[in-house]
Design a protein around this motif. Sequence first.
Motif, PDB file in Angstrom:
ATOM      1  N   UNK A 202       0.758  -1.070  -0.054  1.00 45.97           N
ATOM      2  CA  UNK A 202      -0.147   0.067   0.021  1.00 45.97           C
ATOM      3  C   UNK A 202       0.980   1.223   0.107  1.00 45.97           C
ATOM      4  N   UNK A 203       0.321   2.224  -0.545  1.00 49.24           N
ATOM      5  CA  UNK A 203       1.175   3.573  -0.688  1.00 49.24           C
ATOM      6  C   UNK A 203       0.238   4.754  -0.374  1.00 49.24           C
ATOM      7  N   UNK A 204       0.914   5.556   0.301  1.00 52.01           N
ATOM      8  CA  UNK A 204       0.266   7.200   0.480  1.00 52.01           C
ATOM      9  C   UNK A 204       0.831   8.234  -0.153  1.00 52.01           C
ATOM     10  N   UNK A 205       0.361   8.931  -0.974  1.00 51.33           N
ATOM     11  CA  UNK A 205       0.835  10.163  -1.689  1.00 51.33           C
ATOM     12  C   UNK A 205       0.452  11.403  -1.052  1.00 51.33           C
ATOM     13  N   UNK A 206       1.057  11.862  -0.447  1.00 50.33           N
ATOM     14  CA  UNK A 206       0.895  13.271   0.135  1.00 50.33           C
ATOM     15  C   UNK A 206       1.346  14.546  -0.536  1.00 50.33           C
ATOM     16  N   UNK A 207       0.227  15.228  -1.189  1.00 56.01           N
ATOM     17  CA  UNK A 207       0.741  16.310  -2.359  1.00 56.01           C
ATOM     18  C   UNK A 207       0.705  15.686  -3.531  1.00 56.01           C
ATOM     19  N   UNK A 258      -1.751   7.426   7.951  1.00 54.66           N
ATOM     20  CA  UNK A 258      -0.500   7.073   7.923  1.00 54.66           C
ATOM     21  C   UNK A 258      -0.172   5.411   8.552  1.00 54.66           C
ATOM     22  N   UNK A 259      -1.071   4.951   9.235  1.00 55.05           N
ATOM     23  CA  UNK A 259      -0.822   3.514   9.764  1.00 55.05           C
ATOM     24  C   UNK A 259      -1.030   2.590   8.548  1.00 55.05           C
ATOM     25  N   UNK A 260      -1.713   2.782   7.662  1.00 56.31           N
ATOM     26  CA  UNK A 260      -1.995   1.652   6.720  1.00 56.31           C
ATOM     27  C   UNK A 260      -0.633   1.419   5.748  1.00 56.31           C
ATOM     28  N   UNK A 261      -0.361   2.482   5.125  1.00 57.04           N
ATOM     29  CA  UNK A 261       0.723   2.351   3.842  1.00 57.04           C
ATOM     30  C   UNK A 261       2.120   1.853   4.191  1.00 57.04           C
ATOM     31  N   UNK A 262       2.760   0.848   3.265  1.00 55.54           N
ATOM     32  CA  UNK A 262       4.186   0.570   3.525  1.00 55.54           C
ATOM     33  C   UNK A 262       5.063   1.765   2.937  1.00 55.54           C
ATOM     34  N   UNK A 263       4.488   2.497   2.181  1.00 52.31           N
ATOM     35  CA  UNK A 263       5.271   3.458   1.369  1.00 52.31           C
ATOM     36  C   UNK A 263       4.270   4.767   1.516  1.00 52.31           C
ATOM     37  N   UNK A 264       5.366   5.870   1.773  1.00 52.20           N
ATOM     38  CA  UNK A 264       4.690   7.231   1.824  1.00 52.20           C
ATOM     39  C   UNK A 264       5.761   8.272   1.096  1.00 52.20           C
TER      40      UNK A 264
END
Lengths: 446, 270
Positions: A202-207, A258-264
């Motif tokens: 899972x990834x989270x893209x901030x911005x 923030x708790x779920x992704x492996x990559x931020x």
Amino acid sequence: MATISNTTGLAPIVQGRIRVALIGCNHRTAPVELRERVAFTSEQALDAADGLRRQGILEEAVVLSTCNRSELYGVPADPAAAVTDAMEDFLTSYHRVPRADLTGRIYRWVGPDAVRHLFRVAAGLDSMLLGEAEILGQLRAAYGQALEHGATGPVLNRAFQGALEVGKRVRAETEVGARPMSVALAGVKLAERVFGSLKGRAALIVGAGAVAEQVVEHLRNRGIGRVRVVNRSPERAAELAQQIGGEAVPWESLAGALGAPDIIVTSVSATEPILTRAMLERALAAREDKPIFVVDLGVPRNVAAEAAGLYNLYLYNIDDLGEIVEQNKRAREAEIPRAEAIIAEHVAKFETWRATLEAGSILDDLRSRFREHREILLRERLAEMKHLSPEEHERLASITEELIERVLDDPAQRLRKNQSMRSHLGAIEALRHLFGLDDSGEKSRK
Amino acid sequence: MASHLQYLSLALYAASFVCYLRFLYVSNPWAGRSGTLLLAAGILVQYFALLQRSHGAHSVPYDDLYGSMSLFAWLLGVTYLGLELFHRQRTVGAFVTLLLVVWIAALDLLAPNQVLEAPLARGALFDLHITLNTWAYAAFALAFVLSLVYLVQDRVLRSRHPSATFWRFPALDVLDRMSRSSVWVGLATLGVGVLIALIWERGLVGAFSWLDPKVIVTVAILAVYIAYLRLSRSPGWRGARAAMVCALNFVIVLFSYTVVNLYLTRFHHF
């Protein structure tokens, strides 16, 4: 017989009749405005290859056209002609570009230097991004298309197949094509060093910066699972999420996400860090300390520097990635001599093959010349010997044919056994000159 | 005393090491495949070397230092090859084959001309017990190597200055899984080995030597590796800390294999 110098580091080459010729321009010699004007679509590439052969400039032709180069490769139909001039004329007339516009922008190579250039292109040594892999695919496509169309022959087939082999070898045996050369790819490759396969992660893209989009593209190519996008502008977040097949998350839910992704991946314009050590500490706790890989592309940094010390959190900022890219670039450059050695080896192989072909062709020419003389001689002498029966005529013809074959048998045997025919090219050309075979070559071609 | 087959297996392991090293450096898939094939060939040849030796002793070669260490090396190679095929990961091959080469070469220095004496006939169950326990030690040795590579890789990632070979190293996740697999193999073989010893000794003397130092240390080994498996999936421990625990656990294995065997136990001199 012409002896020319070359840049391959090999001994001076005696040019034979079978040669590869090349003209072209690339990102080093011509600006993009000019490259655009002499570029070929794949249909045009075939059409141009046909035109070059139809006009008797080349016997075999391949046109390679990418965003960084337009090159015409071929085997001259007339070995004595100034083939590169004719090729340049063709290029300018095909694209209706004044010749003056190309002055000083076009490079021309003939013989081993042309082959060497082709091999360097395949190896990625002539690319804007040293060692990039895309060129090998483009080269394969251009050659495949020409081959299918019947525009190639034994010489270009050998040269392009050699080029594809060189491309593969250089990438397999040297570091020229290894290691990421962009910040986005470096970030993704580093994440792979932590997680192995990124499939299903899972990834989270901030911005939603441009580099962040590139990172997402690389992640997508690697089969990343769930991608969530957080942005101050909900519209932009929704837009990017839709574009990449992800899910938009409200800015207010950032801490919870923030708790779920492996990559931020962060890429936000902010004067203060948006991800603090405490936030990431909570995220790690929520994940039971499973590793998190953070790529901070923001300037100023989006992630608090103290967060780097957190256990199982791997944090890379834009400077770290930039430094890695620079280091990789230097490492790739350091591998150039090894790649050049592979290229030199294959150029030498090609030249040996070409010399063998040259020697084979002179035997064929000699055989034709002897037969011509035999025909004339038999016609003249048999006219004087009217008492001979048709069977005796036949017998005489057969004996003289056998004589020709016997005379040529020894050189043919030697040719088959000789592995260093390249060094005898001068002698072969002298023989051709001695027997006046240059003229017969012209005749047969016409 | 080394046989020609043992030397041949050493040469094959050395060639395998060269191929794996090349694979690590230039990532040439053929170099990797050659490394695997040469390792498999080395294992096969060493099997015949061990077989030859066991024919002389009429048992598994464990009674002498040479035979015991040779068996250990062979089982280490077998375990690694199994893990490599299971996890489809070749980049650790260079480290493992280097260990094999050094280990087997050291045999010739430490016990070059040891003459094999026929040991007491103890039966097949006993041979199986020794083989399984040696296999467990080999698997723990492999987990030790993998944990060390993990710690180095983790350190490089944290330093943010990756070196040239860094990009070829396996991912932390892969190393962690391989290390856990190796420990599972070790625990399974050690557990079954101890169980077999229990059956064998009970059948022989009607009791089990619980207070023998070797037995106590073996129980400790089982405990620390079970703890590692638990910790490697626990918050606060998973990752580098668990790898450190795994690496340190091997100290107890070495202690058992050397000090306990040579000085402390009454009968576990294998």
